[in-house]
Design a protein around this motif. Structure first.
Motif, PDB file in Angstrom:
ATOM      1  N   ARG A   1      -3.299   2.687   3.829  1.00 33.21           N
ATOM      2  CA  ARG A   1      -1.837   2.743   3.949  1.00 33.21           C
ATOM      3  C   ARG A   1      -1.412   3.585   5.156  1.00 33.21           C
ATOM      4  NH1 ARG A   1      -1.956   2.683  -1.673  1.00 33.21           N
ATOM      5  NH2 ARG A   1      -0.883   0.865  -2.550  1.00 33.21           N
ATOM      6  N   SER A   2      -2.107   4.698   5.354  1.00 31.14           N
ATOM      7  CA  SER A   2      -1.738   5.562   6.485  1.00 31.14           C
ATOM      8  C   SER A   2      -1.992   4.870   7.814  1.00 31.14           C
ATOM      9  CB  SER A   2      -2.508   6.886   6.423  1.00 31.14           C
ATOM     10  OG  SER A   2      -3.890   6.689   6.673  1.00 31.14           O
TER      11      SER A   2
ATOM     12  N   ALA B   1      -7.820   3.768  -0.248  1.00 30.91           N
ATOM     13  CA  ALA B   1      -6.513   3.093  -0.324  1.00 30.91           C
ATOM     14  C   ALA B   1      -5.455   3.873   0.445  1.00 30.91           C
ATOM     15  CB  ALA B   1      -6.098   2.920  -1.781  1.00 30.91           C
ATOM     16  N   GLU B   2      -5.462   5.191   0.289  1.00 36.50           N
ATOM     17  CA  GLU B   2      -4.487   6.021   1.001  1.00 36.50           C
ATOM     18  C   GLU B   2      -4.697   5.948   2.509  1.00 36.50           C
ATOM     19  OE1 GLU B   2      -5.055   9.828  -0.783  1.00 36.50           O
ATOM     20  OE2 GLU B   2      -3.828   9.361  -2.550  1.00 36.50           O
ATOM     21  N   LYS B   3      -5.962   5.917   2.930  1.00 34.63           N
ATOM     22  CA  LYS B   3      -6.246   5.816   4.364  1.00 34.63           C
ATOM     23  C   LYS B   3      -5.791   4.463   4.909  1.00 34.63           C
ATOM     24  CE  LYS B   3      -9.747   6.872   7.814  1.00 34.63           C
ATOM     25  NZ  LYS B   3     -11.145   7.307   8.055  1.00 34.63           N
TER      26      LYS B   3
ATOM     27  N   ILE C   1      -9.367   5.710  -4.411  1.00 38.18           N
ATOM     28  CA  ILE C   1      -8.022   6.202  -4.131  1.00 38.18           C
ATOM     29  C   ILE C   1      -7.925   6.705  -2.696  1.00 38.18           C
ATOM     30  CG2 ILE C   1      -6.305   7.949  -4.719  1.00 38.18           C
ATOM     31  CD1 ILE C   1      -6.547   5.778  -6.812  1.00 38.18           C
ATOM     32  N   SER C   2      -8.949   7.420  -2.239  1.00 35.37           N
ATOM     33  CA  SER C   2      -8.902   7.978  -0.882  1.00 35.37           C
ATOM     34  C   SER C   2      -8.907   6.883   0.175  1.00 35.37           C
ATOM     35  CB  SER C   2     -10.072   8.937  -0.652  1.00 35.37           C
ATOM     36  OG  SER C   2     -11.315   8.275  -0.803  1.00 35.37           O
TER      37      SER C   2
ATOM     38  N   SER D   1     -10.545   1.124   8.224  1.00 37.81           N
ATOM     39  CA  SER D   1     -10.124   2.416   7.665  1.00 37.81           C
ATOM     40  C   SER D   1     -11.304   3.227   7.162  1.00 37.81           C
ATOM     41  CB  SER D   1      -9.126   2.206   6.524  1.00 37.81           C
ATOM     42  OG  SER D   1      -7.935   1.613   6.992  1.00 37.81           O
TER      43      SER D   1
ATOM     44  N   ASN E   1      -2.354   0.009  -9.282  1.00 44.09           N
ATOM     45  CA  ASN E   1      -2.570   1.405  -8.911  1.00 44.09           C
ATOM     46  C   ASN E   1      -1.922   2.326  -9.935  1.00 44.09           C
ATOM     47  OD1 ASN E   1       0.248   1.570  -8.221  1.00 44.09           O
ATOM     48  ND2 ASN E   1      -0.237   0.746  -6.182  1.00 44.09           N
TER      49      ASN E   1
ATOM     50  N   ARG F   1       0.510   4.232  -9.631  1.00 35.30           N
ATOM     51  CA  ARG F   1       1.970   4.251  -9.565  1.00 35.30           C
ATOM     52  C   ARG F   1       2.590   3.154 -10.425  1.00 35.30           C
ATOM     53  NH1 ARG F   1       0.091   4.976  -4.558  1.00 35.30           N
ATOM     54  NH2 ARG F   1       0.493   2.832  -3.899  1.00 35.30           N
TER      55      ARG F   1
ATOM     56  N   GLU G   1      -8.016   1.649  -6.805  1.00 31.69           N
ATOM     57  CA  GLU G   1      -6.833   0.817  -6.632  1.00 31.69           C
ATOM     58  C   GLU G   1      -7.297  -0.598  -6.305  1.00 31.69           C
ATOM     59  OE1 GLU G   1      -2.801   0.505  -3.858  1.00 31.69           O
ATOM     60  OE2 GLU G   1      -3.728   2.455  -4.289  1.00 31.69           O
TER      61      GLU G   1
END
Length: 394
Positions: free
Chosen positions: A103-104, A99-101, A96-97, A124, A280, A282, A198
Motif C-alpha cells: 500500500r505504501s 500488505a502495508e508495504k 500484514i507487513s 514490494s 483484512n 479492518r 491479508e
C-alpha cells in the motif's frame, strides 16, 4: 440391503464438502453406500493413504494424478481422476507487513487486478519472496507459477517455495516462516481472522474457472470395482448439485462447522460459500462471483484438456517432452467413467471431452446430449488460450 462401506480420505478444507455432504445428506445412502472418512494431516500423506489402499477414494489435488503419471512423486500405483469435485476456492494472501508495504508503494488491493497486484507483491518484497503452498503438485503452485511467469518473473526459480499443510498456513505467516501464501479456504480467512495476514487475490482472478479438487481413485481399484466407483460418482455429483443451491448453505454451514468435520466457525464457512470474503483486519469485504463452484458450468466434468494444461505446465518447468506429457495426462482424467456413471441421470454431459481452455469470455451454451449446458467464463488473466492440439498433443 446392507450398504457397501467405502473409506474416503480428505483434508479439512471447504472444498471437501461434496464428499462430506454425500454422506451427511443421504446421497450416498441412495446409492447403497456408507462412507467412512479419514482425515489426513497433509496432501502427501493423503496421496499415500490412497495409493497403498488405506482408503478407497479421496478428495485430492487435481495435479496429483497427473504428476504421478509423469513419474513425479515416487514409485506409487497410478491414480485417476473420476470427476472434478470443485472449481476455484483458493486465495492468495500476504503478511500484514508486506500488505502495508504494498500500500505504501501505491498498490490498490482491489482483489481483481492480477497484473497490478502481482507486480506490487514482487516489487514490494525486495528480497526473494517466500511463499507457502500446500503441496508441490497442486493448482496453488501451478497458478502461482503461471501468474508470475506471465508477468515476467522467474517462477519458480525466483521464489522460495515452501510446502505448508493448509491448517498450518496461518501459523507459518505468524512465525515469519513465509511472506505470502496460496491456500484453499477457509485457511486464508483464518489467517485474516487471527490477524496474521491479508488476502490480496482469489486465484479465480488468474484463471476464472480452474479445476481444483478431484475425486481420486487407484486405477486398479476402478478396474476391479467399476460399479462401486460409478455409485460414488453419482452420490458426490448429487451432493455438488445440492451445494450449488444457495438455499442449501445454511444447512451445509451447520454441518461443515462441526468439530468432527472442519471445526471452523460458521461465519467463515458461510462467507466462503457466498463468495463474500473479509480480506483484512479492518473488516473490508470483497465479493467474488463463482468463488467456489461445485456444480454449475459442468464444474464436475473431468476435462482432458485441463489435465493436458497441467501436464504442459509441469513439462515446461521440469524439462519433459510436452507432447508426450500431455498425451499421458489426458488418460488419467476419466471422462469415460464419469459419462457412464451419470448416463441415466439428469446431468447435462458435454458433447466433447476437451475444449480450448481460456476461450470463454461470457457464459455460453455448449453441446450436450441432453439438457441445457452453459459453460462459465474461463479466461486467463493475460488473455492467453490453451488448445492442446495446437500445443502439439497427439
Amino acid at each position: 440391503m446392507k450398504k457397501a462401506e467405502l473409506n474416503i480420505g480428505y483434508i479439512p478444507l471447504l472444498d471437501s464438502a461434496p464428499l462430506l455432504m454425500a454422506q451427511e445428506m443421504g446421497f450416498a445412502a441412495q446409492e447403497g453406500l456408507d462412507l467412512n472418512f479419514e482425515r489426513a494431516p497433509s496432501w502427501s500423506s493423503l496421496r499415500d493413504m490412497l495409493a497403498f489402499g488405506r482408503v478407497d477414494a479421496a478428495h485430492m489435488l487435481a495435479p496429483v494424478p497427473v504428476a504421478l503419471s509423469l513419474g513425479l512423486g515416487g514409485a506409487l500405483p497410478p491414480l485417476h481422476a473420476a470427476m472434478t469435485t470443485s472449481v476455484n476456492g483458493n486465495v492468495i494472501g500476504v503478511s500484514i507487513s508486506l500488505a502495508e508495504k504494498m500500500r505504501s508503494n501505491g498498490a490498490t488491493l482491489d482483489f481483481r487486478d492480477a497484473t497490478s497486484i502481482g507486480h506490487a507483491m514482487m516489487t514490494s518484497k525486495g528480497a526473494r519472496l517466500r511463499i507457502g503452498v500446500p503441496f508441490p503438485f497442486s493448482m496453488h503452485a501451478e497458478l502461482l507459477y503461471y501468474w508470475l511467469s506471465a508477468l515476467g518473473y522467474a517462477a519458480p526459480q525466483g521464489l522460495e517455495i515452501r510446502t505448508v499443510p493448509p491448517p498450518l498456513m496461518a501459523n507459518a505467516v505468524a512465525s515469519g516462516e513465509i511472506d505470502a501464501f496460496c491456500v484453499g479456504e477457509p485457511w486464508g480467512s483464518i489467517a485474516v481472522e487471527r490477524g496474521y495476514g491479508e488476502l490480496i487475490l482469489p486465484t479465480s482472478a488468474i484463471w476464472n474457472f480452474a479445476p481444483e479438487k478431484i475425486l481420486a481413485m487407484r486405477k486398479d481399484w476402478i478396474a476391479d470395482r467399476s460399479e462401486l466407483a460409478q455409485r460414488l460418482i453419482r452420490a458426490v455429483w448429487r451432493a455438488g448439485r445440492w451445494l450449488s443451491d444457495p438455499d442449501s448453505h445454511t444447512t451445509a454451514t451447520e454441518i461443515l462447522s462441526r468439530k468432527d468435520v472442519l471445526n471452523v466457525s460458521r461465519e467463515v464457512i458461510d462467507r466462503t460459500l457466498s463468495g463474500q470474503l473479509i480480506v483484512n483486519q479492518r473488516g473490508e469485504e470483497r465479493h467474488v462471483p463463482n468463488f467456489i463452484e461445485f456444480h454449475k458450468g459442468a464444474a464436475t466434468f473431468p476435462w482432458k484438456s485441463q489435465a493436458a494444461w497441467i501436464a504442459r505446465r509441469m513439462a515446461t518447468r521440469l524439462g519433459f517432452e510436452p507432447s508426450g506429457a500431455m498425451s499421458t495426462a489426458r488418460d488419467v482424467f476419466r471422462t469415460d467413467l464419469y459419462r457412464k456413471a451419470l448416463a441415466e441421470t439428469t446431468a447435462a454431459l458435454p458433447g466433447a471431452s476437451e475444449k480450448v481452455e481460456g476461450a470463454i469470455d461470457q457464459p455460453e451454451p455448449a453441446a450436450s446430449a441432453k439438457g441445457s449446458l452453459i459453460l462459465e467464463r474461463d479466461r486467463f488473466f493475460d488473455g492467453a488460450v490453451f488448445d492442446l492440439y495446437a500445443e502439439g498433443c497427439s
